[in-house]
Design a protein around this motif. Structure first.
Motif, PDB file in Angstrom:
ATOM      1  N   LYS A  10       0.762  -1.079   0.016  1.00 34.05           N
ATOM      2  CA  LYS A  10      -0.089  -0.145  -0.068  1.00 34.05           C
ATOM      3  C   LYS A  10       0.964   1.113   0.111  1.00 34.05           C
ATOM      4  O   LYS A  10       0.588   2.052  -0.738  1.00 34.05           O
ATOM      5  N   SER A  51      -0.203  -6.086  -9.006  1.00 32.93           N
ATOM      6  CA  SER A  51      -1.276  -5.192  -8.497  1.00 32.93           C
ATOM      7  C   SER A  51      -1.117  -3.750  -8.244  1.00 32.93           C
ATOM      8  O   SER A  51      -1.828  -2.962  -8.318  1.00 32.93           O
ATOM      9  N   ASN A  55      -3.262  -0.779  -9.904  1.00 31.33           N
ATOM     10  CA  ASN A  55      -3.654   0.237  -8.903  1.00 31.33           C
ATOM     11  C   ASN A  55      -3.357   1.650  -9.291  1.00 31.33           C
ATOM     12  O   ASN A  55      -3.920   2.532  -9.067  1.00 31.33           O
ATOM     13  N   GLN A 420      -4.914 -10.023  -7.807  1.00 31.32           N
ATOM     14  CA  GLN A 420      -5.720  -9.379  -6.838  1.00 31.32           C
ATOM     15  C   GLN A 420      -6.526 -10.153  -5.820  1.00 31.32           C
ATOM     16  O   GLN A 420      -7.417 -10.169  -4.981  1.00 31.32           O
ATOM     17  N   LYS A 423      -7.440  -8.612  -2.556  1.00 30.91           N
ATOM     18  CA  LYS A 423      -8.754  -7.531  -2.557  1.00 30.91           C
ATOM     19  C   LYS A 423     -10.075  -8.203  -2.332  1.00 30.91           C
ATOM     20  O   LYS A 423      -9.927  -9.487  -2.703  1.00 30.91           O
ATOM     21  N   GLU A 524      -9.169  -7.637   6.643  1.00 31.25           N
ATOM     22  CA  GLU A 524      -8.089  -6.743   6.112  1.00 31.25           C
ATOM     23  C   GLU A 524      -6.996  -7.008   7.496  1.00 31.25           C
ATOM     24  O   GLU A 524      -5.793  -7.063   6.898  1.00 31.25           O
ATOM     25  N   GLY A 529      -7.953 -11.052   1.345  1.00 32.90           N
ATOM     26  CA  GLY A 529      -9.061 -10.345   0.906  1.00 32.90           C
ATOM     27  C   GLY A 529     -10.013 -11.218   1.044  1.00 32.90           C
ATOM     28  O   GLY A 529     -10.124 -12.435   0.761  1.00 32.90           O
ATOM     29  N   GLU A 547     -17.916  -4.347  -0.647  1.00 34.29           N
ATOM     30  CA  GLU A 547     -16.624  -4.570  -1.283  1.00 34.29           C
ATOM     31  C   GLU A 547     -16.330  -5.192  -2.476  1.00 34.29           C
ATOM     32  O   GLU A 547     -16.798  -6.278  -2.334  1.00 34.29           O
ATOM     33  N   GLY A 548     -15.645  -4.782  -3.418  1.00 39.23           N
ATOM     34  CA  GLY A 548     -15.508  -5.612  -4.435  1.00 39.23           C
ATOM     35  C   GLY A 548     -16.676  -6.295  -5.197  1.00 39.23           C
ATOM     36  O   GLY A 548     -16.546  -7.468  -5.591  1.00 39.23           O
TER      37      GLY A 548
END
Length: 881
Positions: A10, A51, A55, A420, A423, A524, A529, A547-548
């Motif tokens: 991140k 990834s 992003n 991913q 995620k 998380e 994910g 989410e997602g």
């Protein structure tokens, strides 16, 4: 990947995005890839880059306009006070901007959001302004799941910097939504977790010497008067701002009002020198048909008015996801005093959705994309019909739902192969409002998921000739071949990745009685994910961010028109997997979503036009009140079966089409003869000019157009709407005495100029309903047909006023500046086609006639025919026992 590795990824991604922001131009994927590799060497980052690059590409490609606002031009208000005052800090807003950048937002996007927040703050009152009392009332129109929370958090941060001392966020009627909002406020404004068992600095609070605002709510508890009383706090005890996140129900609002009045009001019953801001998130949340007094909007809105009335200095800003806001179309939700108090008399601000937003435009209005994203449900009535009851037995689920689950598993495998894995990836199942039925559906899905899991475990590494013998493996392969065969992987890749899908796959029931919350943050924290299949009703569908979200399956009665757009959880941001998303709905729902999404988009475009014309929020509200689709949205609230009601309707800026057509060959032949007669005569001797898709005949007297429409025979259920179109032409004829006629024709499909026969426009997804034939999404013309016949300067003008987007039919309508009659012959395709050639028409009215209305008399029978609605009884609230 563990939590530490996730944090490293991140941080590295955030740094890469910041480095890429230096360039004035959007970099290519190859440039991003090259930069990422070089940057990784410098930073000593040894993680995978797939990834990170994905992003970064999404971040640098995302842009957002500043939107447009309507303001009360008669009010004595200076929007530029935010620039002219110059003596307030930017502590909270700077911290919020930095937090967003650390969260992977591109600096340009952060700046865009900050600019919009500054403009919104300008519409509020300067909290330091001279005067004993003032109030401001406004409304912000966004889109479902488009980032409204990020927007109002930016506004809250800037308001706190400017000197607003007391901030209330009303976050819907459900506990899970209030909790989700509290978590976001904690992270983006308070800077400290409100979890009583883990009060650590988070988000903006990680910045050194951050001045944490005070709060009397936490992730577990709504506002409680007893807790506030015991604290002994008063609003003026704090030098820092105070924020509360509350549910919008009578009990909470009553308790808050009592505490404010008892502990903070002065002798006159008012609170002075405490500038307050109330954010009403989900301002439309609650139906006027609810039988639950605690969330009855008439009562909750009355309590909001009482709370605002305690403060000498107050601002109220409602947030809605649709221009068909309750304050415009459902005045029955408000007592007259409350309506006058909460109406956005000072400003309406329409937000632009970012360029990467996966919204109604892509899902329902773009014909090519919509065809592969939306999937009609045709088999649910035999298993779980619309009208089921809470005690009905559910023996099995429709094959289409099992197929959707198979596709979801394959989609997750593709996302894992794309890097991913960490995620979130979710599927939503919304087929019942009853808690017991939701639990049963979960149990049946659970049995199927276990069988899938076992089949994959036993076969994912086996030779194809062996694994294909298993019916569950065959179903997964069919899902891949039918939906995702054009992705970058082949079946062998997918098959080998299937086992990894089930590692973190969980099933959840999401409703007001749930004992296991859908908590993405929990996973998380573990560095995973989550792969979630969420089954629920209104709690699942309204406000809660899933989410997602990749797969949506919703089969609900379309009479819930007033909440249907809000139930669209499938809108949002789908970075790196937009091509995998699928939405299963009944055909009625697909048609209605397409219809209302188009109407909503045009209303937003009207705001821009009204701003240019110097009109006020009040005039926009009156325009929406008389919008023809308001009748279809709210009819069940306003009439009982058989009762006639007179509505005022305004067609300015609208396209009215005969989307309900006859299957009677004799009538269709008569309409073809009518077209040929007018065509041969040039609609009164005028010259025909080719357009590339037929011909245009310009400057026809509207009386001639009225005569054609009057003689044209649509299906009988469309007769009243046809009469309304003629009435509106007559109503504007003094200002618009002439119009254009388009004969829309596809040359290769049977066009014959000698016999005056138009070439047909193929329609494959329309449906036959007894003696009627109804076009898909209630559209007759193809998109951008209204561009036909316009001059190059007119087209250039349409492109200019549409910037930064591509022009739509509304923009072409605006530059034509006169009525347009479009004549078509549709060519149905399929076994159920009523005829080879079905004539239809559309009449497009120019914008600008905002106060020109006609009276339309209607009853529920007419509305039901027009839109397939059912009005036998109001739908109760979701999540019933």
């Amino acid at each position: 990947m563990n939590l530490n590795e996730l944090e490293k990824e991140k941080n590295f991604t955030s740094s890469l995005i910041t480095a890429l922001a230096i360039s004035d131009e959007v970099p290519t994927r190859d440039e991003v890839k090259k930069k990422a590799k070089a940057f990784a060497e410098i930073a000593g980052y040894d993680g995978k880059l797939d990834s990170v690059i994905e992003n970064a590409m999404i971040a640098v490609d995302t842009r957002m306009g500043e939107g447009v606002s309507l303001v009360n031009v008669e009010a004595d208000h200076d929007e530029d006070w935010v620039f002219n005052r110059g003596n307030f800090s930017s502590t909270y807003s700077d911290a919020y901007d930095e937090h967003l950048k650390n969260d992977g937002w591109h600096p340009t996007m952060v700046q865009s959001l900050s600019n919009v927040s500054t403009r919104l703050l300008g519409h509020l009152q300067d909290p330091d302004s001279v005067g004993n009392s003032w109030d401001r009332r406004g409304l912000v129109i966004g889109s479902v799941q488009s980032g409204k929370t990020a927007n109002y958090m930016g506004l809250i941060a800037k308001a706190a910097d400017a000197g607003y001392k007391f901030i209330i966020v009303s976050a819907g009627v459900h506990n899970n939504l209030r909790k989700q909002t509290q978590e976001r406020i904690d992270e983006g404004f308070v800077g400290r977790s409100s979890d009583p068992e883990n009060r650590v600095d988070i988000g903006v609070g990680l910045k050194k010497d951050y001045p944490h605002p005070a709060t009397l709510t936490n992730i577990n508890d709504d506002f409680k008067k007893k807790t506030a009383d015991q604290s002994g706090w008063k609003l003026n005890d704090f030098s820092k701002p105070i924020i509360l996140v509350i549910k919008k129900n009578v009990h909470t609002l009553n308790a808050l009002h009592k505490w404010l009045k008892e502990m903070n009001a002065q002798g006159n019953g008012r609170i002075a020198d405490v500038p307050m801001l109330m954010i009403d998130d989900e301002a439309d949340n609650a139906s006027v048909n609810t039988n639950k007094e605690d969330v009855d909007p008439t009562k909750t809105n009355a309590w909001i008015r009482k709370i605002l009335g305690l403060f000498d200095k107050s601002c109220y800003v409602g947030y809605t996801a649709t221009p068909f806001a309750n304050i415009f179309i459902n005045p029955e939700s408000y007592d007259q005093e409350v309506y006058d108090e909460l109406f956005p008399r000072d400003f309406i601000y329409c937000l632009d959705a970012p360029t990467t937003y996966f919204g109604p435009e892509k899902v329902f209005l773009d014909e090519d994309r919509s065809e592969f994203i939306t999937k009609p449900i045709t088999d649910c009535e035999d298993y779980l019909p619309f009208s089921h009851k809470k005690d009905d037995e559910v023996a099995d689920l429709p094959p289409s739902l099992y197929r959707a689950i198979d596709q979801f598993v394959v989609a997750r495998a593709i996302r894992n192969l794309r890097g991913q894995k960490n995620k979130h990836c979710s599927m939503m199942v919304n087929v019942s409002r009853f808690v017991n039925i939701q639990k049963t559906v979960r149990d049946i899905i659970s049995v199927y998921e276990i069988k899938l899991r076992q089949a994959v475990k036993a076969n994912y590494a086996m030779p194809e000739e062996i694994s294909i013998q298993n019916k569950y493996m065959r179903a997964l392969k069919d899902a891949f071949l039918c939906e995702y065969s054009d992705c970058e992987f082949d079946w062998g890749d997918i098959k080998s990745a299937l086992f990894g899908v089930f590692a973190n796959l969980r099933l959840f029931v999401v409703n007001s009685k749930s004992d296991e919350p859908l908590d993405y943050k929990k996973y998380e924290k573990d560095g995973h994910g989550l792969t979630a299949i969420a089954i629920g009703g209104l709690s699942l569908s309204r406000g809660l961010t899933i989410e997602g979200l990749c797969m949506s399956y919703m089969y609900r009665n379309t009479k819930m028109y007033d909440t249907l757009m809000q139930m669209g959880r499938w809108f949002g941001y789908r970075p790196g997997f937009e091509d995998l998303c699928r939405v299963y709905l009944s055909q009625d729902s697909i048609d209605w979503y397409g219809h209302i999404a188009g109407a909503s988009e045009e209303l937003k475009q009207q705001i821009t036009r009204m701003r240019q014309d110097g009109l006020s929020p009040k005039q926009f509200g009156l325009y929406v009140m008389s919008h023809p689709d308001r009748l279809l949205i709210t009819a069940r609230n306003k009439m009982r079966a058989g009762q006639q009601v007179t509505f005022k309707q305004n067609f300015s800026g609208r396209l009215l089409e005969s989307y309900i057509l006859p299957t009677d060959s004799r009538i269709n032949e008569q309409n073809e003869e009518l077209i040929a007669r007018y065509w041969k005569d040039g609609f009164g001797g005028k010259e025909l000019r080719p357009t590339g898709k037929g011909w245009i005949i310009e400057d026809i007297p509207v009386e001639t157009i009225e005569g054609f429409i009057t003689k044209f025979r649509p299906h009988s259920t469309f007769a009243e709407r046809k009469a309304a179109a003629v009435s509106y032409l007559q109503a504007i004829s003094e200002d618009a005495p002439r119009g254009d006629v388009l004969l829309v024709s596809v040359q290769k499909n049977g066009e014959n100029t000698k016999n005056f026969r138009l070439g047909t426009q193929k329609r494959s997804s329309a449906r036959r309903l007894e003696s009627a034939w109804r076009t898909s999404k209630d559209r007759v013309a193809s998109r951008n047909d209204e561009k036909l016949g316009l001059s190059e300067p007119q087209q250039a003008e349409a492109e200019k006023i549409a910037l930064p987007k591509a022009p739509s039919d509304f923009h072409y309508r605006s530059v034509r500046k006169k009525p347009l009659l479009m004549i078509h012959v549709l060519g149905p395709v399929g076994e159920d086609k009523p005829d080879d050639r079905v004539p239809a028409f559309g009449i497009s009215f120019p914008p600008g006639f905002y106060e020109t209305e006609i009276n339309v008399v209607a009853n529920t029978v007419w509305v039901e025919r027009m839109h397939g609605a059912s009005f036998d009884s109001p739908e109760e609230e979701d999540d019933e026992e």
